[in-house]
Scaffold this motif. Sequence first.
Motif, PDB file in Angstrom:
ATOM      1  N   GLN A  31       0.818  -1.210   0.000  1.00  0.00           N
ATOM      2  CA  GLN A  31       0.000   0.000   0.000  1.00  0.00           C
ATOM      3  C   GLN A  31       0.854   1.264   0.000  1.00  0.00           C
ATOM      4  N   PHE A  32       1.952   1.231   0.727  1.00  0.00           N
ATOM      5  CA  PHE A  32       2.843   2.396   0.767  1.00  0.00           C
ATOM      6  C   PHE A  32       3.467   2.635  -0.603  1.00  0.00           C
ATOM      7  N   ASN A  33       3.995   1.598  -1.220  1.00  0.00           N
ATOM      8  CA  ASN A  33       4.697   1.729  -2.503  1.00  0.00           C
ATOM      9  C   ASN A  33       3.784   2.214  -3.623  1.00  0.00           C
ATOM     10  N   VAL A  34       2.504   1.867  -3.550  1.00  0.00           N
ATOM     11  CA  VAL A  34       1.547   2.332  -4.555  1.00  0.00           C
ATOM     12  C   VAL A  34       1.393   3.857  -4.478  1.00  0.00           C
ATOM     13  N   ARG A  35       1.548   4.410  -3.284  1.00  0.00           N
ATOM     14  CA  ARG A  35       1.288   5.828  -3.062  1.00  0.00           C
ATOM     15  C   ARG A  35       2.537   6.710  -3.021  1.00  0.00           C
TER      16      ARG A  35
END
Length: 147
Positions: A31-35
């Motif tokens: 989720q972090f890497n997507v954002r």
Amino acid sequence: MSNERAEFSKRLATAMTAQGYEPRPGVLSTQFNVRFNGASVSFTTASRWLNGGGIPEYEKLVALADWLKADPCLLLFGDRAGRGKREVRQVKEDALTYDDERVFDIYRRLPQTQQKAVCEVIMAFAASSSKLTSLAKPGAVTKAKRS
């Protein structure tokens, strides 16, 4: 594991849960890497953040807070600055000077919005200071010139 890291990991897990995410490294890293537009975070790094083994750098902390709809200062420090009374702690460093005590007392009396602004200024100074420190390492200048 330092107390600050352990406390940060608890707050991170709580913030993830509050937004409907399971506080697991795989979920966090994905989720972090997507954002995040910068360098991606590995499963291992996400695991350290959730297990009290590390605290993210400033830019990543801000991105985490944005994603989790949390205040970055509260995510990092919790509410200890806004409690209004001092906690009793053993301090292994030099004792605070009178001026330090006075500044902390003034900070504690500020409204929460002003405490947040002061915290953001301190975090910005810390981020710029860490960049200067990394440039001072041998070989960093030649790498910076090539980029």
